[in-house]
Scaffold this active site. Structure first.
Site, PDB file in Angstrom:
ATOM      1  CE1 TYR A  54      -3.079  -2.965   0.120  1.00 58.36           C
ATOM      2  CE2 TYR A  54      -3.530  -2.507   2.420  1.00 58.36           C
ATOM      3  CZ  TYR A  54      -3.743  -3.262   1.292  1.00 58.36           C
ATOM      4  OH  TYR A  54      -4.646  -4.308   1.330  1.00 58.36           O
ATOM      5  CG  PHE A 104     -13.564  -4.036  -2.004  1.00 57.76           C
ATOM      6  CD1 PHE A 104     -12.507  -3.217  -1.634  1.00 57.76           C
ATOM      7  CD2 PHE A 104     -13.747  -4.269  -3.368  1.00 57.76           C
ATOM      8  CE1 PHE A 104     -11.647  -2.664  -2.576  1.00 57.76           C
ATOM      9  CE2 PHE A 104     -12.895  -3.726  -4.323  1.00 57.76           C
ATOM     10  CZ  PHE A 104     -11.849  -2.927  -3.919  1.00 57.76           C
TER      11      PHE A 104
HETATM   12  N1  NAP Z   1      -6.581  -8.525   0.714  1.00 55.93           N
HETATM   13  C1  NAP Z   1      -6.785  -7.804  -0.344  1.00 55.93           C
HETATM   14  O1  NAP Z   1      -6.486  -8.202  -1.463  1.00 55.93           O
HETATM   15  C2  NAP Z   1      -7.384  -6.443  -0.192  1.00 55.93           C
HETATM   16  C3  NAP Z   1      -7.838  -5.728  -1.311  1.00 55.93           C
HETATM   17  C4  NAP Z   1      -8.410  -4.472  -1.096  1.00 55.93           C
HETATM   18  C5  NAP Z   1      -8.507  -3.956   0.188  1.00 55.93           C
HETATM   19  N2  NAP Z   1      -8.029  -4.667   1.250  1.00 55.93           N
HETATM   20  C6  NAP Z   1      -8.140  -4.165   2.626  1.00 55.93           C
HETATM   21  O2  NAP Z   1      -9.504  -3.891   2.867  1.00 55.93           O
HETATM   22  C7  NAP Z   1      -9.633  -2.570   3.390  1.00 55.93           C
HETATM   23  C8  NAP Z   1     -10.981  -2.038   2.995  1.00 55.93           C
HETATM   24  O3  NAP Z   1     -11.093  -1.973   1.588  1.00 55.93           O
HETATM   25  P1  NAP Z   1     -11.482  -0.620   0.841  1.00 55.93           P
HETATM   26  O4  NAP Z   1     -11.017   0.534   1.652  1.00 55.93           O
HETATM   27  O5  NAP Z   1     -11.002  -0.687  -0.530  1.00 55.93           O
HETATM   28  O6  NAP Z   1     -13.040  -0.743   0.737  1.00 55.93           O
HETATM   29  P2  NAP Z   1     -14.258  -0.297   1.690  1.00 55.93           P
HETATM   30  O7  NAP Z   1     -13.828  -0.268   3.119  1.00 55.93           O
HETATM   31  O8  NAP Z   1     -15.370  -1.161   1.279  1.00 55.93           O
HETATM   32  O9  NAP Z   1     -14.581   1.144   1.187  1.00 55.93           O
HETATM   33  C9  NAP Z   1     -13.748   2.230   1.429  1.00 55.93           C
HETATM   34  C10 NAP Z   1     -14.284   3.402   0.656  1.00 55.93           C
HETATM   35  O10 NAP Z   1     -15.545   3.732   1.175  1.00 55.93           O
HETATM   36  C11 NAP Z   1     -15.628   5.116   1.402  1.00 55.93           C
HETATM   37  N3  NAP Z   1     -16.357   5.291   2.660  1.00 55.93           N
HETATM   38  C12 NAP Z   1     -16.009   4.817   3.862  1.00 55.93           C
HETATM   39  N4  NAP Z   1     -16.930   5.153   4.786  1.00 55.93           N
HETATM   40  C13 NAP Z   1     -17.875   5.847   4.130  1.00 55.93           C
HETATM   41  C14 NAP Z   1     -19.067   6.467   4.537  1.00 55.93           C
HETATM   42  N5  NAP Z   1     -19.466   6.406   5.815  1.00 55.93           N
HETATM   43  N6  NAP Z   1     -19.793   7.100   3.594  1.00 55.93           N
HETATM   44  C15 NAP Z   1     -19.385   7.156   2.301  1.00 55.93           C
HETATM   45  N7  NAP Z   1     -18.248   6.578   1.861  1.00 55.93           N
HETATM   46  C16 NAP Z   1     -17.502   5.940   2.763  1.00 55.93           C
HETATM   47  C17 NAP Z   1     -14.216   5.614   1.527  1.00 55.93           C
HETATM   48  O11 NAP Z   1     -14.103   6.883   0.930  1.00 55.93           O
HETATM   49  P3  NAP Z   1     -13.379   8.090   1.715  1.00 55.93           P
HETATM   50  O12 NAP Z   1     -11.931   7.782   1.778  1.00 55.93           O
HETATM   51  O13 NAP Z   1     -13.683   9.261   0.870  1.00 55.93           O
HETATM   52  O14 NAP Z   1     -14.018   8.130   3.074  1.00 55.93           O
HETATM   53  C18 NAP Z   1     -13.422   4.597   0.736  1.00 55.93           C
HETATM   54  O15 NAP Z   1     -13.195   5.057  -0.589  1.00 55.93           O
HETATM   55  C19 NAP Z   1      -8.436  -1.834   2.807  1.00 55.93           C
HETATM   56  O16 NAP Z   1      -8.100  -0.689   3.559  1.00 55.93           O
HETATM   57  C20 NAP Z   1      -7.375  -2.877   2.890  1.00 55.93           C
HETATM   58  O17 NAP Z   1      -6.816  -2.896   4.204  1.00 55.93           O
HETATM   59  C21 NAP Z   1      -7.482  -5.896   1.071  1.00 55.93           C
END
Ligand code: NAP
Length: 281
Positions: free
Chosen positions: A88, A233
């Site tokens: 990251y 996600f």
């Molecule tokens: N193992 C893997 O292959 C893999 C792949 C992807 C991700 N991950 C892990 O999973 C974690 C979560 O994934 P993710 O961050 O991509 O997806 P997520 O948690 O499903 O969504 C995050 C997104 O949602 C928005 N968000 C969050 N809270 C919100 C709210 N209350 N209202 C509106 N929008 C909101 C954020 O935007 P803002 O920033 O504008 O708030 C951000 O762009 C990552 O941080 C990482 O640690 C792992």
């Protein structure tokens, strides 16, 4: 629609639960706890630190001070499981965590990963050669400023490298005391079982949310084995949190926000579920 709302209400439990002492100030503690490896107890609602980097999960954030503030606030709110990875940024997310939180408060678990090389913004290439996984473990120890990584996850199984060699280096790192528990990411049940023949597996991190349930069988397996399941996600990268999105009507009826409904659904789905929603602000 009414049946759906009733089902969600049922899954969310009583509408006004009695908060634990201090829970109003530290709401993440209301998510309950799970012991990773049967040993390190965390609040089930964690934080994903991928969104703290630049666009395409590449480079520095536009506002570094804000990224630091987000991490500190997450911990203030009761979160004690932070998910990150060497890739990251690369490295930026781990560096931010150290800058924001070192020396780490007691009980804070930082889960990191290795196994994806970065060749540019939004580009991810599996790289599972044992010497590379070992190097990335060493570098994460250094960047995070810890003697041992609490949870070290293989980000992807590299199809170009024998899987047993990748699992084998994780076993070696654990035996050497550099890694406390080992996790996997984006795996099926057969791959988890193959890994477990070589090294104990404490967690699995697969894409999973209310609208994307391809890993239902893996979740069932983890629930049966009391293995942590970390759904990435959890908010469908923001789609499930949108004010006018798919959950808006249900959220209104429940007096909640769409993101809260999406996370409550996950938390009630299984006692081993450890969502790691991310935000940059
Ligand atoms: N193992 C893997 O292959 C893999 C792949 C992807 C991700 N991950 C892990 O999973 C974690 C979560 O994934 P993710 O961050 O991509 O997806 P997520 O948690 O499903 O969504 C995050 C997104 O949602 C928005 N968000 C969050 N809270 C919100 C709210 N209350 N209202 C509106 N929008 C909101 C954020 O935007 P803002 O920033 O504008 O708030 C951000 O762009 C990552 O941080 C990482 O640690 C792992």
């Amino acid at each position: 629609m009414n049946r759906t709302i009733e089902a969600i209400k049922h899954h969310m439990g009583p509408s006004k639960p009695t908060p634990a002492p201090g829970a109003n100030k530290r709401p993440a503690t209301r998510s309950g706890t799970f012991a990773i490896g049967g040993d390190i107890r965390v609040h089930r609602l964690g934080f994903g630190a991928m969104q703290l980097t630049g666009p395409g999960v590449w480079g520095e954030p536009a506002d570094r001070a804000q990224a630091i503030a987000v991490l500190r606030r997450a911990v203030e709110l009761g979160i004690n499981l932070i998910d990150t990875a060497d890739s990251y940024g690369p490295y930026v997310s781990e560096e931010l965590i150290r800058e924001a939180l070192h020396p780490y408060p007691k009980g804070l678990v930082i889960a990191t990963k290795a196994g994806l090389a970065r060749t540019g913004p939004s580009r991810w290439v599996p790289l599972g050669r044992p010497e590379y996984l070992r190097q990335e473990c060493e570098m994460s120890l250094r960047r995070l400023g810890v003697q041992r990584i609490d949870l070290f996850q293989l980000h992807r199984i590299d199809p170009k490298v024998p899987a047993e060699d990748q699992f084998g280096v994780l076993r070696d790192l654990q035996k050497e005391g550099k890694v406390r528990y080992v996790g996997l990411s984006e795996v099926n049940v057969a791959e988890i079982e193959a890994a477990r023949r070589i090294v104990p597996i404490a967690t699995v991190q697969n894409q999973y949310n209310l609208a994307y349930r391809h890993s239902e069988d893996v979740l069932d397996y983890c629930t049966g084995e009391n293995m942590g399941f970390i759904p990435w996600f959890p908010l469908a990268t923001g789609d499930l949190a949108k004010p006018g999105g798919a959950l808006a009507r249900i959220a209104r009826r429940l007096g909640a926000k769409p993101a809260q409904v999406a996370l409550a659904w996950l938390l009630k789905k299984s006692p081993v579920m450890l969502p790691i929603p991310g935000t940059s602000r």
